[in-house]
Design a protein around this motif. Sequence first.
Motif, PDB file in Angstrom:
ATOM      1  N   UNK A   1      33.854  14.631  -7.120  1.00  0.00           N
ATOM      2  CA  UNK A   1      34.445  15.520  -7.183  1.00  0.00           C
ATOM      3  C   UNK A   1      33.187  16.241  -6.158  1.00  0.00           C
ATOM      4  N   UNK A   2      33.790  17.408  -5.389  1.00  0.00           N
ATOM      5  CA  UNK A   2      33.341  18.038  -4.754  1.00  0.00           C
ATOM      6  C   UNK A   2      33.292  19.352  -4.636  1.00  0.00           C
ATOM      7  N   UNK A   3      32.830  20.381  -3.729  1.00  0.00           N
ATOM      8  CA  UNK A   3      32.884  21.615  -3.909  1.00  0.00           C
ATOM      9  C   UNK A   3      33.319  21.560  -2.650  1.00  0.00           C
ATOM     10  N   UNK A   4      32.410  21.073  -1.430  1.00  0.00           N
ATOM     11  CA  UNK A   4      32.917  21.405  -0.034  1.00  0.00           C
ATOM     12  C   UNK A   4      33.651  20.285  -0.138  1.00  0.00           C
ATOM     13  N   UNK A   5      34.143  19.509   1.633  1.00  0.00           N
ATOM     14  CA  UNK A   5      35.316  18.743   2.011  1.00  0.00           C
ATOM     15  C   UNK A   5      33.523  17.121   1.795  1.00  0.00           C
ATOM     16  N   UNK A   6      32.296  18.110   2.899  1.00  0.00           N
ATOM     17  CA  UNK A   6      31.335  17.540   3.215  1.00  0.00           C
ATOM     18  C   UNK A   6      30.929  16.647   2.195  1.00  0.00           C
ATOM     19  N   UNK A   7      30.825  17.624   0.701  1.00  0.00           N
ATOM     20  CA  UNK A   7      29.877  16.973  -0.344  1.00  0.00           C
ATOM     21  C   UNK A   7      30.882  15.390  -1.160  1.00  0.00           C
ATOM     22  N   UNK A   8      32.611  15.892  -1.297  1.00  0.00           N
ATOM     23  CA  UNK A   8      33.093  14.631  -1.005  1.00  0.00           C
ATOM     24  C   UNK A   8      33.321  13.248  -0.453  1.00  0.00           C
ATOM     25  N   UNK A   9      32.498  13.073   0.475  1.00  0.00           N
ATOM     26  CA  UNK A   9      32.622  12.447   1.669  1.00  0.00           C
ATOM     27  C   UNK A   9      31.482  11.686   1.164  1.00  0.00           C
ATOM     28  N   UNK A  10      30.650  12.423   1.380  1.00  0.00           N
ATOM     29  CA  UNK A  10      29.368  11.678   0.801  1.00  0.00           C
ATOM     30  C   UNK A  10      29.331  11.196  -0.079  1.00  0.00           C
ATOM     31  N   UNK A  11      30.748  11.614  -1.408  1.00  0.00           N
ATOM     32  CA  UNK A  11      30.075  10.851  -2.467  1.00  0.00           C
ATOM     33  C   UNK A  11      31.254   9.616  -2.695  1.00  0.00           C
ATOM     34  N   UNK A  12      31.947   9.590  -2.033  1.00  0.00           N
ATOM     35  CA  UNK A  12      32.996   9.090  -1.388  1.00  0.00           C
ATOM     36  C   UNK A  12      32.584   7.133  -0.251  1.00  0.00           C
ATOM     37  N   UNK A  13      31.492   8.294   0.906  1.00  0.00           N
ATOM     38  CA  UNK A  13      31.010   7.090   1.151  1.00  0.00           C
ATOM     39  C   UNK A  13      30.063   6.258  -0.178  1.00  0.00           C
ATOM     40  N   UNK A  14      29.629   6.650  -0.560  1.00  0.00           N
ATOM     41  CA  UNK A  14      28.251   6.191  -1.850  1.00  0.00           C
ATOM     42  C   UNK A  14      28.696   5.473  -3.081  1.00  0.00           C
ATOM     43  N   UNK A  15      30.091   6.002  -3.672  1.00  0.00           N
ATOM     44  CA  UNK A  15      30.566   5.376  -4.811  1.00  0.00           C
ATOM     45  C   UNK A  15      31.988   4.532  -3.994  1.00  0.00           C
ATOM     46  N   UNK A  16      32.699   4.766  -3.432  1.00  0.00           N
ATOM     47  CA  UNK A  16      34.280   3.988  -3.068  1.00  0.00           C
ATOM     48  C   UNK A  16      33.929   3.087  -2.901  1.00  0.00           C
ATOM     49  N   UNK A  17      34.730   1.533  -3.323  1.00  0.00           N
ATOM     50  CA  UNK A  17      34.266   0.750  -2.798  1.00  0.00           C
ATOM     51  C   UNK A  17      35.130  -0.204  -2.032  1.00  0.00           C
TER      52      UNK A  17
END
Length: 171
Positions: free
Chosen positions: A30-46
Amino acid sequence: MSVGLRKESFAGFPVDPWMPGGAAELESVSGRSTQQLRDQVRTLAPKQSGVYGMLDDSNRLIYVGKSKSLRSRLISYFMPTNEDEKSGRIVQSAQTIVWERQPSEFAALLREQQLIRSLRPKFNVQGVPNRQKAVFLCLGRKPAETFYVAREADPQALAWEGPLIGAGRVR
């Protein structure tokens, strides 16, 4: 949507009828901004096959998709060239992304179709004409277990899913 009707809050994907070992674990960022969401996807998505869902700020499922590499596909939503495209509108509306790993791209395709049919997320069904014929995807019995498409659910099949819209796409 009619006045007074309320879309339900996302409670998770329904049981996967094609997964004999039970439901796959649902992961999310989850993220409050698209930037936060993108950063988390990059780190956690397999870098693995699976299905994913996008949730809006009211925790409603707005889109379901599938990919042979979840990380690559999800990161592609955040490309600057997608801002005016449908994918850009989806990610601008998303606050949470959930995903479920699948053993293969084919399994992800079956799961995506099942989720779209049962959950009807708005970005998946907007503008889709209802003139396509419904079909069923069936798994045949031994000695040659194979998938086939039928107009009706086959009671002789090992398993079936449907109705699915668009015989050509299902084939």
